[in-house]
Scaffold this active site. Structure first.
Site, mmCIF file in Angstrom:
data_model
loop_
_atom_site.group_PDB
_atom_site.id
_atom_site.type_symbol
_atom_site.label_atom_id
_atom_site.label_comp_id
_atom_site.label_asym_id
_atom_site.label_seq_id
_atom_site.Cartn_x
_atom_site.Cartn_y
_atom_site.Cartn_z
ATOM 1 N N LYS A 86 4.325 0.616 -17.036
ATOM 2 C CA LYS A 86 4.668 0.761 -15.622
ATOM 3 C C LYS A 86 6.086 1.295 -15.484
ATOM 4 O O LYS A 86 7.049 0.621 -15.840
ATOM 5 C CB LYS A 86 4.582 -0.573 -14.880
ATOM 6 C CG LYS A 86 4.683 -0.338 -13.375
ATOM 7 C CD LYS A 86 5.112 -1.565 -12.602
ATOM 8 C CE LYS A 86 6.603 -1.719 -12.527
ATOM 9 N NZ LYS A 86 7.286 -0.731 -11.694
ATOM 10 N N GLU A 112 14.842 -6.638 -23.127
ATOM 11 C CA GLU A 112 16.115 -5.926 -23.272
ATOM 12 C C GLU A 112 16.752 -5.964 -21.892
ATOM 13 O O GLU A 112 16.294 -5.295 -20.976
ATOM 14 C CB GLU A 112 15.831 -4.501 -23.749
ATOM 15 C CG GLU A 112 17.013 -3.859 -24.431
ATOM 16 C CD GLU A 112 17.888 -3.140 -23.444
ATOM 17 O OE1 GLU A 112 18.863 -3.781 -22.981
ATOM 18 O OE2 GLU A 112 17.619 -1.990 -23.135
ATOM 19 N N GLU A 168 27.250 -8.134 -13.984
ATOM 20 C CA GLU A 168 26.907 -6.728 -14.195
ATOM 21 C C GLU A 168 26.945 -6.010 -12.843
ATOM 22 O O GLU A 168 26.293 -6.442 -11.891
ATOM 23 C CB GLU A 168 25.488 -6.682 -14.779
ATOM 24 C CG GLU A 168 25.098 -5.342 -15.326
ATOM 25 C CD GLU A 168 23.725 -5.357 -15.989
ATOM 26 O OE1 GLU A 168 22.828 -6.050 -15.491
ATOM 27 O OE2 GLU A 168 23.564 -4.660 -17.003
HETATM 28 P P1 NDP Z 1 14.441 -4.950 -12.344
HETATM 29 O O1 NDP Z 1 14.647 -5.832 -13.485
HETATM 30 O O2 NDP Z 1 14.035 -5.514 -11.060
HETATM 31 O O3 NDP Z 1 13.370 -3.825 -12.720
HETATM 32 C C1 NDP Z 1 12.979 -3.429 -14.003
HETATM 33 C C2 NDP Z 1 11.482 -3.161 -14.018
HETATM 34 O O4 NDP Z 1 10.759 -4.369 -13.770
HETATM 35 C C3 NDP Z 1 11.032 -2.196 -12.957
HETATM 36 O O5 NDP Z 1 9.952 -1.428 -13.428
HETATM 37 C C4 NDP Z 1 10.581 -3.136 -11.854
HETATM 38 O O6 NDP Z 1 9.692 -2.538 -10.966
HETATM 39 C C5 NDP Z 1 9.914 -4.218 -12.653
HETATM 40 N N1 NDP Z 1 9.812 -5.505 -11.970
HETATM 41 C C6 NDP Z 1 10.497 -5.978 -10.901
HETATM 42 N N2 NDP Z 1 10.122 -7.234 -10.607
HETATM 43 C C7 NDP Z 1 9.178 -7.570 -11.513
HETATM 44 C C8 NDP Z 1 8.411 -8.753 -11.753
HETATM 45 N N3 NDP Z 1 8.555 -9.840 -11.011
HETATM 46 N N4 NDP Z 1 7.546 -8.762 -12.781
HETATM 47 C C9 NDP Z 1 7.409 -7.682 -13.564
HETATM 48 N N5 NDP Z 1 8.105 -6.532 -13.391
HETATM 49 C C10 NDP Z 1 8.979 -6.477 -12.381
HETATM 50 O O7 NDP Z 1 15.707 -4.103 -12.143
HETATM 51 P P2 NDP Z 1 16.037 -3.238 -10.845
HETATM 52 O O8 NDP Z 1 15.542 -1.923 -11.110
HETATM 53 O O9 NDP Z 1 15.561 -3.850 -9.586
HETATM 54 O O10 NDP Z 1 17.579 -3.346 -10.846
HETATM 55 C C11 NDP Z 1 18.229 -4.533 -10.430
HETATM 56 C C12 NDP Z 1 19.440 -4.778 -11.288
HETATM 57 O O11 NDP Z 1 19.028 -4.970 -12.616
HETATM 58 C C13 NDP Z 1 20.384 -3.607 -11.353
HETATM 59 O O12 NDP Z 1 21.274 -3.610 -10.304
HETATM 60 C C14 NDP Z 1 21.020 -3.846 -12.660
HETATM 61 O O13 NDP Z 1 22.077 -4.746 -12.522
HETATM 62 C C15 NDP Z 1 19.965 -4.458 -13.502
HETATM 63 N N6 NDP Z 1 19.289 -3.516 -14.403
HETATM 64 C C16 NDP Z 1 19.517 -3.636 -15.725
HETATM 65 C C17 NDP Z 1 18.922 -2.771 -16.594
HETATM 66 C C18 NDP Z 1 19.150 -2.859 -18.036
HETATM 67 O O14 NDP Z 1 18.724 -1.980 -18.778
HETATM 68 N N7 NDP Z 1 19.795 -3.887 -18.519
HETATM 69 C C19 NDP Z 1 18.062 -1.693 -16.147
HETATM 70 C C20 NDP Z 1 17.845 -1.688 -14.736
HETATM 71 C C21 NDP Z 1 18.441 -2.574 -13.926
HETATM 72 P P3 NDP Z 1 10.258 -1.667 -9.752
HETATM 73 O O15 NDP Z 1 11.332 -0.794 -10.238
HETATM 74 O O16 NDP Z 1 9.070 -0.898 -9.408
HETATM 75 O O17 NDP Z 1 10.729 -2.661 -8.761
#
Ligand code: NDP
Length: 772
Positions: A189, A262, A388
């Site tokens: 996804k 991760e 972060e």
């Molecule tokens: P999320 O952790 O919410 O999203 C990562 C992935 O998980 C996306 O595909 C998201 O879907 C999906 N997701 C969201 N909620 C669920 C759930 N309950 N169960 C399963 N999958 C889920 O990160 P965000 O993109 O919302 O970003 C929020 C914050 O996270 C950022 O501001 C940043 O601080 C941090 N972040 C950290 C990352 C890293 O690599 N360490 C990467 C990205 C974000 P969808 O995008 O469709 O909502």
């Protein structure tokens, strides 16, 4: 602009990359990003939209995957998996074909990524896409080598994979390439904001002859992700926020699904006085302004040595003034758009809420852009130093001595990456192992490669992506484990103690025998009802004391493998001297006749891990830089173990020996029905030079001890070989500090020595570029 003006300013002219091909690609597909299931497209619905964050224009409609659609994708993956797992060579050919086709379509992929995410085309073209391609080439090789190099491993089955928006194609490659190489099939996804390169990738899969059902992509949002987590998959591989990672840990607890996380980071960027300052400043451009700082391993905390701090900040500000911020499709742009107005909002709010230090910002264009920002004079505890931000914001502080630098660097709940800048290689290589991080870059930053594992410690998650170490996350030992029957203690009594003296075995904490905090004990009977003695019932306070003892024994982790080997041999020698006594005790408790064999086995086990103590080496990864990446094996820390109930001595030794051989400190909850061999073992430890606190032994109810062990924030890993099925409880409670868990799901595990050693270590990759 006149020629004279150009000469005066030496400014760049615009160098726009065309978006025409990418937009046409989308239009040809009806302008909708949707599912790719079983080798076919659909359903495709315009449920929500994906926008170009740099312009606000809609790029495509996006289908929100439903739980039923996830089920369909998982079923397709399940059906395709056995055939896909059969031939490593065939998989290698397909992965190679994917890599070649990605190369062919590299420009389309780069432009699509920039349109969808807002990152500068320079980065998507020169970093994201080439690294993604390299991942498929590298893993084509692993598919080819699996049979000969991992003969006892097999695929997990169907892997559910959830990726974020910051590196949409690269994260897809990090997830899909190793899974496919090891014979798994996948349902992936992409993130809500950035599904478009996954569409191009799906098209490439068709062109590359990926069999239907092997790669399935379901677009959607967080709910779609949650549905994938709940589906009948064998593993969830997740990259994203720590918050969602924790939810997934809880949701998968006890399900038997493998999990790799991760997560976030707040990586320190440490600059010593003797660093090459200009290089360190340039490094920061890559550390915190690469991808607008939306990088999990971004060097977002600058720690600069006091004596050079002012000079360093001055140079850094001058460099910030030269950063070019704007249209991501312009090839001369350094900093592009923030992925979405929602993320921009979050960054803006966090920075505005800060009242500490001094803020320096350069100008950014109107729209979804955030100016590169430096905030100096922050205290290590300030929110911006701890949380972060996930934006182009650098939080800075100073330090005086190397040990203070390490202390500030490790003052975080995260542990993903770190950079160390010093021209003194002795200093840099002294600091690197002391940093709580999965990756350390010496005089560099953000170096990544398919050959070197990427991943963190602490709340940055667990598991590695890339390299030999990453393969473990997509394989399991071949064969099926037998179900484990719960072993109950004997409770009938004939009223006659085996020995008229009162024998109440105490606990063993910090090198001393200790009365249990609760003051209770339980009788231990032989199968014929003879009272063999009493075992103490440990409680949560005893666990706390044991953790304190472990922490006081941290020096053990710094001892040499040679020393640990000698001590393990000595334990074996002293156990051997009392072999008969232990054999009798085991036979009395279990009513069997296998005592002598079990003791002999325990002695062999001690010899085995004494042998490994100085031989379970790290590796030097062949990464494509002028330099090396050292994959160092480090102890995990404090490990809590619920021992195998069936083998009162063997079960204790088989987990204790590898853990301490690798430098961990352990809290062993002895066999619950047959605890007295473990308590006899104290004397062996006492006479074998095992330092106090390295091995702590508790007796009592596994069900009572398990949640406290799993919740304790200073315990880094919990293993359970208990015949009580405590897997769900342990995994659920471990979500607090995202500790590593290794549990049996009610099965009789038969781990190899290498399995134990791998569980006893974390791999830290230290990148050391060289050359003048
Ligand atoms: P999320 O952790 O919410 O999203 C990562 C992935 O998980 C996306 O595909 C998201 O879907 C999906 N997701 C969201 N909620 C669920 C759930 N309950 N169960 C399963 N999958 C889920 O990160 P965000 O993109 O919302 O970003 C929020 C914050 O996270 C950022 O501001 C940043 O601080 C941090 N972040 C950290 C990352 C890293 O690599 N360490 C990467 C990205 C974000 P969808 O995008 O469709 O909502």
């Amino acid at each position: 602009m006149t020629i004279k003006e150009i000469f005066d300013t030496m400014d760049y002219g615009p160098a726009p990359e065309s978006s025409a091909e990418a937009l046409k690609w989308l239009a040809d597909r009806g302008g909708i990003a949707g599912h790719y299931i079983n080798g076919k497209w659909g359903p495709l619905r315009d449920d929500f939209a994906s926008y170009n964050p740099a312009t606000g224009e809609k790029l495509a409609g996006v289908t929100k995957g439903t739980a039923a659609e996830i089920e369909t994708a998982v079923a397709a993956a399940r059906k395709a998996q056995p055939a896909w797992a059969k031939s490593g060579h065939k998989r290698a050919r397909v992965l190679y074909a994917i890599a070649r086709l990605m190369q062919k379509h590299a420009r389309l992929l780069a432009v699509m990524e920039t349109l969808d995410n807002g990152k500068p085309i320079r980065e998507s073209r020169d970093i994201d896409v080439p690294l993604a391609i390299r991942h498929f080439y590298h893993h084509a090789g692993f598919a080819q080598l699996m049979k000969s190099e991992l003969p006892n491993q097999e695929a997990l089955g169907v892997c559910g994979q959830i990726i974020p928006w910051n590196f949409p194609l690269l994260m897809l490659a990090w997830k899909i390439a190793p899974a496919l190489a090891m014979g798994n099939t996948v349902v992936l996804k992409p993130a809500e904001y950035t599904p478009l390169t996954a569409m191009v990738f799906a098209d490439i899969c068709t062109q590359a002859g990926v069999p239907p059902g092997v790669v399935n992509i379901v677009t959607g949002d967080g709910e779609t992700g949650a549905a994938l987590v709940a589906a009948e998959v064998d593993k969830i591989a997740f990259t994203g926020s720590t918050e969602v990672g924790r939810k997934i840990r809880e949701a998968t607890a006890g399900s038997g699904k493998a999990l790799s996380l991760e997560l976030g980071g707040k990586s320190p960027y440490i600059v010593f006085e003797d660093a090459d300052i200009d290089s360190a400043v340039e490094g920061l451009v890559d550390a915190i302004w690469f991808n607008q700082g939306q990088v999990c391993c971004a060097g977002s905390r600058l720690l600069v040595q006091e004596g050079i701090a002012e000079r360093f900040y001055t140079k850094l500000k001058a460099r910030m003034d030269g950063l070019r911020i704007g249209d991501p499709l312009d090839k001369c742009i350094d900093v592009g758009a923030i992925v979405d107005p929602g993320q921009l909002d979050q960054i803006t709010k966090m920075v505005s809420a800060n009242t500490e230090g001094e803020t320096y910002q350069v100008k950014a264009p109107e729209g979804c852009f955030y100016p590169p920002t430096l905030i100096t004079g922050l205290s290590p505890a300030s929110t911006l130093m701890q949380e972060e931000i996930f934006g182009p914001v650098l939080a800075a502080t100073t330090f005086r001595t190397p040990s203070e630098a390490v202390e500030i660097a490790n003052n975080t709940r995260y542990g993903l990456a770190a950079s160390v800048w010093s021209e003194n290689i002795n200093l840099a290589l002294d600091i690197a192992p002391k940093l709580a991080a999965g990756i350390v870059w010496v005089n560099g930053t953000n170096m990544m490669d398919a050959a070197a594992g990427f991943g963190g410690v602490r709340e940055s998650g667990f598991g590695r992506e890339g390299g030999w170490e990453g393969l473990a996350g997509y394989t399991k030992p071949s064969g099926t484990a037998k179900a484990l029957k719960q072993i109950a203690a004997f409770t009938t009594e004939d009223g006659h103690p085996a020995d008229p003296l009162d024998r109440t075995a105490k606990l063993y904490i910090g090198g001393k025998q200790a009365r249990p905090d609760g003051g209770y004990s339980t009788p231990v009977y032989s199968p014929r009802g003879k009272l063999l003695g009493h075992a103490s019932l440990a409680n949560r306070k005893d666990i706390r004391n044991a953790v304190e003892a472990c922490n006081a024994a941290k020096g053990w982790s710094k001892t040499s493998g040679h020393l640990r080997a000698q001590i393990l041999y000595y334990v074996a020698e002293n156990l051997s001297a009392r072999a008969e006594e232990f054999a009798t005790r085991i036979n009395q408790m279990t009513g069997g006749r296998g005592g002598a064999e079990e003791v002999e086995g325990a002695i062999r086990t001690l010899f085995t891990y004494a042998a490994w103590a100085d031989k379970y080496d790290g590796q030097v990864h062949g990464v494509p830089i002028r330099g090396v990446a050292l994959a160092m094996k480090e102890p995990v820390g404090n490990i809590g173990v619920l021992c195998d109930d069936a083998a009162p001595l063997g079960g204790l030794i088989s987990a204790m020996a590898p853990a301490i051989a690798m430098g961990n400190r352990v809290i062993m909850a002895a066999s619950e029905p047959y605890p007295l061999a473990a308590t006899d073992f104290y004397q062996v430890l006492e006479t074998s030079d095992v330092p106090a606190g390295v091995v702590n032994i508790l007796t009592g109810s596994h069900a009572e001890l398990a949640p406290t062990l799993a919740k304790h924030l200073d315990i880094d890993a919990v293993w359970s070989f208990s015949s009580s099925d405590l897997s769900a409880v342990i995994e659920q409670a471990s979500a607090g500090n995202l500790k590593r868990t290794w549990v049996n799901y009610g099965k009789a595990l038969t781990p190899s020595a290498r399995d134990y050693l791998a569980a006893s270590t974390e791999v830290k990759n230290i990148w050391i570029p060289y050359g003048e």
